[in-house]
Design an enzyme around this catalytic site. Sequence first.
Site, PDB file in Angstrom:
ATOM      1  N   LYS A 125     -10.131  12.996  16.186  1.00 12.49           N
ATOM      2  CA  LYS A 125      -8.939  12.148  16.390  1.00 12.49           C
ATOM      3  C   LYS A 125      -8.000  13.101  16.912  1.00 12.49           C
ATOM      4  O   LYS A 125      -7.159  12.761  17.854  1.00 12.49           O
ATOM      5  CB  LYS A 125      -8.355  11.705  15.256  1.00 12.49           C
ATOM      6  CG  LYS A 125      -9.326  10.591  14.552  1.00 12.49           C
ATOM      7  CD  LYS A 125      -8.705   9.792  13.201  1.00 12.49           C
ATOM      8  CE  LYS A 125      -9.584   8.801  12.805  1.00 12.49           C
ATOM      9  NZ  LYS A 125      -9.242   8.355  11.421  1.00 12.49           N
ATOM     10  N   ARG A 151      -4.531 -10.819  -3.172  1.00 19.48           N
ATOM     11  CA  ARG A 151      -4.596 -10.136  -4.509  1.00 19.48           C
ATOM     12  C   ARG A 151      -2.960  -9.668  -4.832  1.00 19.48           C
ATOM     13  O   ARG A 151      -2.541  -9.589  -5.858  1.00 19.48           O
ATOM     14  CB  ARG A 151      -5.322  -8.860  -4.322  1.00 19.48           C
ATOM     15  CG  ARG A 151      -5.571  -8.068  -5.804  1.00 19.48           C
ATOM     16  CD  ARG A 151      -6.943  -7.255  -5.633  1.00 19.48           C
ATOM     17  NE  ARG A 151      -6.849  -6.669  -4.252  1.00 19.48           N
ATOM     18  CZ  ARG A 151      -6.393  -5.437  -4.097  1.00 19.48           C
ATOM     19  NH1 ARG A 151      -5.874  -4.769  -5.147  1.00 19.48           N
ATOM     20  NH2 ARG A 151      -6.621  -4.634  -3.136  1.00 19.48           N
ATOM     21  N   SER A 152      -2.457  -9.199  -3.574  1.00 24.25           N
ATOM     22  CA  SER A 152      -0.890  -8.664  -3.806  1.00 24.25           C
ATOM     23  C   SER A 152       0.103  -9.674  -3.577  1.00 24.25           C
ATOM     24  O   SER A 152       1.341  -9.442  -3.756  1.00 24.25           O
ATOM     25  CB  SER A 152      -0.585  -7.396  -2.960  1.00 24.25           C
ATOM     26  OG  SER A 152      -1.632  -6.588  -3.154  1.00 24.25           O
ATOM     27  N   GLY A 165       0.721  -1.180   0.224  1.00 23.06           N
ATOM     28  CA  GLY A 165      -0.030  -0.054  -0.102  1.00 23.06           C
ATOM     29  C   GLY A 165       0.746   1.035  -0.123  1.00 23.06           C
ATOM     30  O   GLY A 165       2.350   1.051   0.095  1.00 23.06           O
ATOM     31  N   CYS A 197      -1.852  10.703  11.188  1.00 24.67           N
ATOM     32  CA  CYS A 197      -0.843  11.239  10.772  1.00 24.67           C
ATOM     33  C   CYS A 197      -1.058  12.744  10.897  1.00 24.67           C
ATOM     34  O   CYS A 197       0.096  13.684  11.142  1.00 24.67           O
ATOM     35  CB  CYS A 197      -0.945  11.229   9.183  1.00 24.67           C
ATOM     36  SG  CYS A 197      -2.302  11.251   8.356  1.00 24.67           S
ATOM     37  N   GLN A 223      -4.462  19.264   4.937  1.00 27.13           N
ATOM     38  CA  GLN A 223      -4.023  17.932   4.716  1.00 27.13           C
ATOM     39  C   GLN A 223      -3.889  17.593   3.334  1.00 27.13           C
ATOM     40  O   GLN A 223      -4.472  17.783   2.222  1.00 27.13           O
ATOM     41  CB  GLN A 223      -4.934  17.098   5.646  1.00 27.13           C
ATOM     42  CG  GLN A 223      -5.258  17.277   7.039  1.00 27.13           C
ATOM     43  CD  GLN A 223      -6.116  16.238   7.739  1.00 27.13           C
ATOM     44  OE1 GLN A 223      -6.667  16.749   8.536  1.00 27.13           O
ATOM     45  NE2 GLN A 223      -6.158  14.967   7.231  1.00 27.13           N
ATOM     46  N   ARG A 280      -8.662  19.643   3.556  1.00 28.93           N
ATOM     47  CA  ARG A 280      -7.886  18.896   2.530  1.00 28.93           C
ATOM     48  C   ARG A 280      -7.240  20.017   1.636  1.00 28.93           C
ATOM     49  O   ARG A 280      -8.126  20.840   1.056  1.00 28.93           O
ATOM     50  CB  ARG A 280      -8.540  17.938   1.960  1.00 28.93           C
ATOM     51  CG  ARG A 280      -7.836  16.926   0.750  1.00 28.93           C
ATOM     52  CD  ARG A 280      -6.966  15.932   1.679  1.00 28.93           C
ATOM     53  NE  ARG A 280      -7.881  14.880   2.435  1.00 28.93           N
ATOM     54  CZ  ARG A 280      -7.543  14.194   3.211  1.00 28.93           C
ATOM     55  NH1 ARG A 280      -6.151  13.926   3.619  1.00 28.93           N
ATOM     56  NH2 ARG A 280      -8.346  12.951   4.010  1.00 28.93           N
ATOM     57  N   GLY A 307      -3.158  11.497   2.354  1.00 24.00           N
ATOM     58  CA  GLY A 307      -3.746  10.976   3.687  1.00 24.00           C
ATOM     59  C   GLY A 307      -4.881  10.052   3.433  1.00 24.00           C
ATOM     60  O   GLY A 307      -5.302   9.309   4.278  1.00 24.00           O
ATOM     61  N   HIS A 344       1.280  17.001   5.287  1.00 18.83           N
ATOM     62  CA  HIS A 344       0.315  17.716   6.057  1.00 18.83           C
ATOM     63  C   HIS A 344       1.113  18.887   6.750  1.00 18.83           C
ATOM     64  O   HIS A 344       1.779  18.671   7.388  1.00 18.83           O
ATOM     65  CB  HIS A 344      -0.237  16.669   7.263  1.00 18.83           C
ATOM     66  CG  HIS A 344      -1.245  15.617   6.743  1.00 18.83           C
ATOM     67  ND1 HIS A 344      -1.591  15.441   5.481  1.00 18.83           N
ATOM     68  CD2 HIS A 344      -1.811  14.724   7.398  1.00 18.83           C
ATOM     69  CE1 HIS A 344      -2.241  14.469   5.454  1.00 18.83           C
ATOM     70  NE2 HIS A 344      -2.658  13.939   6.498  1.00 18.83           N
TER      71      HIS A 344
HETATM   72  C1  2RA Z   1      -6.148  11.633   6.279  1.00 18.54           C
HETATM   73  N1  2RA Z   1      -5.129  11.568   8.491  1.00 18.54           N
HETATM   74  O1  2RA Z   1      -5.198  12.677   6.135  1.00 18.54           O
HETATM   75  C2  2RA Z   1      -5.709  10.748   7.602  1.00 18.54           C
HETATM   76  C3  2RA Z   1      -4.970   9.737   7.255  1.00 18.54           C
HETATM   77  N2  2RA Z   1      -4.835   8.812   8.307  1.00 18.54           N
HETATM   78  O2  2RA Z   1      -7.076  11.459   5.413  1.00 18.54           O
END
Ligand code: 2RA
Length: 353
Positions: free
Chosen positions: A231, A40-41, A12, A130, A157, A253, A161, A260
Amino acid sequence: AGPVLALVGATGAVGTVMVDIMNGRKSWPWGEVRLIASPRSAGKKITVRGEELTVLALAPEVFDGVDVAMFDVPDEVSAHWAPIAAERGAVAVDNSGAFRMDDEVPLVVPEVNNDKVGARPKGIISNPNCTTLSMMASLGALHREFELKELVVASYQAASGAGQDGIDRLYAEYAAVAGKEVGNRAGDVREALAAAGLSQDDSPFPAPLALNVVPWAGSLKADGWASEELKVRNEARKILGIPDLKVSATCVRVPVVTTHSLAVHATFARPVTVEQAHAIFAAQPSIVLVDDPANGQFPTPADVVGGDPTYVGRVRQALDFPNTLDFFVCGDNLRKGAALNTYEIAETLAKTF
Ligand code: 2RA
């Protein structure tokens, strides 16, 4: 021969970075490495420290003889398989959200609370999200001196992520808008994506990300909060050991591939100057201080991506809030934000076998 290390999720987005980190490590305590992924991998070949390894299919037996099993897989996969690895005698170091808030699972950032790795009644140690992780080295260092009381953060972010799907989507969206004069009229970015055959329904993001920012990360929780924001609050409290820390986060985002960033507004029990904060940051091996705005020097994702440290800059004493600093941090969300922190925990454990 040294302990046996397993990497679950080896193929991944984070697993791939983990292999890169393992290949770059100066010291190597492990006697054997097993790469594990979904059926699969399985069968893929990946080279780890000069040796070509065949990826094994996830099954209970692959954990036999494993001392430390690192998990870089979705929550539901970890929830099922990390306890199986632990039953078979491995310590599971899990990068998913499945166990982070479990009282019997330590949530570890080595620079902040490495002393917690030994207290693991379930045989599982969690790696933080993260977004939380990117600010923990800096906040942990300040908290030790000045006692953190309140935290207000906004995140910026990166697409990765959301895993490889997030990366692929951002590149596809960039390709769809490249060379076009879009972004001047409401809806024209959506139209350009649709014209290129990119359906919003297929995106891991709830709105176009190219030429845009999206004030959303994660899933919808009570009262309009995003899971990512909760979180940040819950994990920061647990890692720093401040159960009543006041935290408010807004997670956003941005069209960055990897790394990030967070704008941090942190209030302490005692007065703290910019000079004191600079000295503390400069003394941390895992922090790079880049704070010379007069010469255009501050951290940006484009300058930070691919590196191990957290970068800190724009340190200011808040003008209207006592005992409060504002600063900006950038951290590679796939490295320190995920794979590197997990590996550092595993490396700490390696010394105990
Ligand atoms: C994100 N922190 O950036 C989350 C990924 N674990 O979507």
